[in-house]
Design an enzyme around this catalytic site. Structure first.
Site, PDB file in Angstrom:
ATOM      1  N   ASP A  25      -3.016  10.377  -2.555  1.00 37.70           N
ATOM      2  CA  ASP A  25      -3.070   9.278  -3.517  1.00 37.70           C
ATOM      3  C   ASP A  25      -3.429   9.748  -4.916  1.00 37.70           C
ATOM      4  O   ASP A  25      -3.148   9.054  -5.888  1.00 37.70           O
ATOM      5  CB  ASP A  25      -4.077   8.225  -3.047  1.00 37.70           C
ATOM      6  CG  ASP A  25      -3.548   7.430  -1.878  1.00 37.70           C
ATOM      7  OD1 ASP A  25      -3.108   6.295  -2.093  1.00 37.70           O
ATOM      8  OD2 ASP A  25      -3.553   7.944  -0.746  1.00 37.70           O
ATOM      9  N   ARG A  43       0.857  -1.184   0.000  1.00 40.37           N
ATOM     10  CA  ARG A  43       0.000   0.000   0.000  1.00 40.37           C
ATOM     11  C   ARG A  43       0.893   1.233   0.000  1.00 40.37           C
ATOM     12  O   ARG A  43       2.097   1.149   0.156  1.00 40.37           O
ATOM     13  CB  ARG A  43      -0.954   0.006   1.202  1.00 40.37           C
ATOM     14  CG  ARG A  43      -0.274  -0.216   2.532  1.00 40.37           C
ATOM     15  CD  ARG A  43      -0.958   0.502   3.654  1.00 40.37           C
ATOM     16  NE  ARG A  43      -0.874   1.938   3.513  1.00 40.37           N
ATOM     17  CZ  ARG A  43       0.212   2.657   3.830  1.00 40.37           C
ATOM     18  NH1 ARG A  43       1.316   2.074   4.253  1.00 40.37           N
ATOM     19  NH2 ARG A  43       0.194   3.956   3.686  1.00 40.37           N
ATOM     20  N   GLY A  44       0.246   2.388  -0.175  1.00 43.79           N
ATOM     21  CA  GLY A  44       0.977   3.631  -0.375  1.00 43.79           C
ATOM     22  C   GLY A  44       1.084   3.878  -1.865  1.00 43.79           C
ATOM     23  O   GLY A  44       1.626   3.043  -2.606  1.00 43.79           O
ATOM     24  N   ALA A  45       0.561   5.013  -2.328  1.00 47.79           N
ATOM     25  CA  ALA A  45       0.464   5.255  -3.767  1.00 47.79           C
ATOM     26  C   ALA A  45       1.795   5.103  -4.506  1.00 47.79           C
ATOM     27  O   ALA A  45       1.854   4.414  -5.534  1.00 47.79           O
ATOM     28  CB  ALA A  45      -0.141   6.642  -4.024  1.00 47.79           C
ATOM     29  N   ARG A  98      -6.107  -1.090  -7.992  1.00 47.54           N
ATOM     30  CA  ARG A  98      -6.753  -0.148  -7.074  1.00 47.54           C
ATOM     31  C   ARG A  98      -7.129   1.087  -7.871  1.00 47.54           C
ATOM     32  O   ARG A  98      -6.325   1.591  -8.665  1.00 47.54           O
ATOM     33  CB  ARG A  98      -5.847   0.228  -5.894  1.00 47.54           C
ATOM     34  CG  ARG A  98      -5.597  -0.924  -4.932  1.00 47.54           C
ATOM     35  CD  ARG A  98      -5.085  -0.454  -3.589  1.00 47.54           C
ATOM     36  NE  ARG A  98      -6.138   0.154  -2.778  1.00 47.54           N
ATOM     37  CZ  ARG A  98      -5.919   0.694  -1.572  1.00 47.54           C
ATOM     38  NH1 ARG A  98      -4.700   0.716  -1.064  1.00 47.54           N
ATOM     39  NH2 ARG A  98      -6.917   1.208  -0.883  1.00 47.54           N
ATOM     40  N   ASN A 113      -6.895  11.377  -0.137  1.00 47.17           N
ATOM     41  CA  ASN A 113      -5.960  10.705   0.757  1.00 47.17           C
ATOM     42  C   ASN A 113      -6.770   9.799   1.669  1.00 47.17           C
ATOM     43  O   ASN A 113      -8.004   9.750   1.603  1.00 47.17           O
ATOM     44  CB  ASN A 113      -5.142  11.729   1.555  1.00 47.17           C
ATOM     45  CG  ASN A 113      -3.963  11.091   2.275  1.00 47.17           C
ATOM     46  OD1 ASN A 113      -3.209  10.317   1.678  1.00 47.17           O
ATOM     47  ND2 ASN A 113      -3.806  11.386   3.547  1.00 47.17           N
ATOM     48  N   LYS A 114      -6.080   9.086   2.531  1.00 45.39           N
ATOM     49  CA  LYS A 114      -6.732   8.131   3.424  1.00 45.39           C
ATOM     50  C   LYS A 114      -7.912   8.774   4.136  1.00 45.39           C
ATOM     51  O   LYS A 114      -7.864   9.915   4.559  1.00 45.39           O
ATOM     52  CB  LYS A 114      -5.711   7.612   4.438  1.00 45.39           C
ATOM     53  CG  LYS A 114      -6.243   6.573   5.399  1.00 45.39           C
ATOM     54  CD  LYS A 114      -6.890   5.384   4.687  1.00 45.39           C
ATOM     55  CE  LYS A 114      -5.962   4.717   3.707  1.00 45.39           C
ATOM     56  NZ  LYS A 114      -6.644   3.637   2.930  1.00 45.39           N
ATOM     57  N   GLN A 135      -3.179   2.227   9.939  1.00 44.27           N
ATOM     58  CA  GLN A 135      -1.863   2.393   9.312  1.00 44.27           C
ATOM     59  C   GLN A 135      -0.963   3.312  10.121  1.00 44.27           C
ATOM     60  O   GLN A 135       0.264   3.158  10.114  1.00 44.27           O
ATOM     61  CB  GLN A 135      -2.008   2.945   7.884  1.00 44.27           C
ATOM     62  CG  GLN A 135      -2.663   1.991   6.906  1.00 44.27           C
ATOM     63  CD  GLN A 135      -4.138   2.255   6.744  1.00 44.27           C
ATOM     64  OE1 GLN A 135      -4.805   2.702   7.677  1.00 44.27           O
ATOM     65  NE2 GLN A 135      -4.672   1.998   5.562  1.00 44.27           N
TER      66      GLN A 135
END
Length: 352
Positions: free
Chosen positions: A236, A50-52, A89, A246-247, A195
């Site tokens: 993201d 994970r993480g763009a 994704r 973003n998250k 996270q």
């Protein structure tokens, strides 16, 4: 063919692509090999990766591995595999941008696109190197804004677990700490997948950066008490007007920061910018499984605290509008949203 590399969360050594399973952190460091595109798609969807920026890098290297292992694959098949990776994704635009680079969409003549293993190795490694360098530059730009002794709030995880190299928002924090600015980091746990609690604390511990873990709903109390002087978050996808996804929970933090007159910054590489997206209203938001809201899981196991059939709402991201953003910190510089939009238009003009 492809040069070996190793970072905190991804490595390619002895012709093996491996990723650190982020679901198992902070207590268990387990590396998993990705042998096929299907492996990588599964790892991305289940958030082992994970993480763009990291998603884009991992998918690009996975595409190279496929081409290397299938020397007889024709162009159509390679493009089909790239599309499968591209769609793993929907929100993180780095994934789309990097896969487009791998299949050379900038080359208008399809017959001249080179899908050899040698070319794909060259492109994949250039993507890795570019992401590492972008992390370094944005970290340095952002660290210049940080003042001595500041309390900094961050949300989700944006460091070496989510990127190759320094990280985005956490990269800024790293650079400020290394510059001796005596900062203290307040870490949102970041529900529903924790996270911040699992990953950001893991990284801060490794570098001995002072931090305090908080529940997401404690940020306003800290702001009112004067404990937080700056907010740094990742992104993201950044739309042309500066809105960014973003998250989930980032928008709430931005509203709180605006009310308390605290600078709020989005930190991301240019690969996160989507010039074709006019505003945040056009950013697709991934909806995830209800189980993530009904309970929690990690290295500690799994627990469910809600009825298994309870109705849930579980968007992975929210959109922060440009009116709440003090500046965007990119690898090319620091921009308010007005200057950012002008910069994007300038880049588009140069490319056309």
């Amino acid at each position: 063919m492809l040069k070996d590399f190793e970072y905190l969360s991804i490595r390619y050594k002895d012709e093996k692509l491996e990723i650190l399973d982020q679901r198992r952190l902070p207590d268990i460091e387990e590396w998993m090999e990705s042998k096929t595109p299907e492996d990588m798609i599964t790892y991305i969807k289940q958030l082992s990766v994970r993480g763009a920026p990291l998603i884009g890098v991992a998918a690009s290297v996975a595409l190279f591995v496929y081409v290397r292992d299938h020397p007889d694959a024709d162009r159509k098949t390679i493009v089909e595999v790239s599309d499968q990776l591209r769609n793993a994704r929907p929100t993180a635009v780095n994934l789309m941008n990097n896969i487009d680079t791998m299949i050379q969409l900038s080359q208008p003549d399809q017959d001249k696109r080179d899908y050899s293993a040698e070319k794909m190795a060259e492109l994949a490694y250039s993507i890795v190197e570019a992401e590492v360098e972008m992390c370094r530059r944005m970290s340095e730009f952002g660290a210049e804004l940080v003042q001595q002794g500041e309390g900094i709030l961050t949300h989700c995880n944006t460091g070496g677990v989510a990127t190759p190299g320094m990280g985005t928002a956490l990269g800024v924090i790293r650079a400020a700490h290394r510059a001796g600015k005596q900062i203290h980091v307040y870490v949102d746990e970041t529900r529903p997948l924790l996270q911040g609690g699992r990953l950001t604390t893991y990284e801060l511990e490794r570098e001995q950066i002072p931090y305090t873990l908080i529940c997401d709903n404690m940020a306003a109390t800290l702001m009112a008490a004067g404990k937080i002087q700056r907010v740094l978050v990742g992104a993201d996808r950044i739309a042309r007007n500066g809105d960014f996804a973003n998250k989930i929970g980032t928008y709430s933090v931005a509203v709180l920061a605006k009310y308390h007159n605290i600078p709020f910054h989005g930190v991301a590489p240019w690969s996160t910018v989507d010039p074709a997206c006019p505003s945040g209203k056009h950013i697709p938001i991934e909806q995830r499984a209800p189980q993530e809201v009904q309970g929690a899981s990690g290295a500690f196991g799994s627990v469910r605290w809600a009825p298994k059939d309870s109705q849930t709402f579980n968007p992975a991201f929210d959109v922060t509008p440009n009116s709440l953003i003090t500046s965007l910190i990119l690898d090319t510089g620091v921009y308010d949203c007005q200057s950012f939009e002008k910069y994007v238009e300038q880049i588009k003009g140069n490319l056309s």
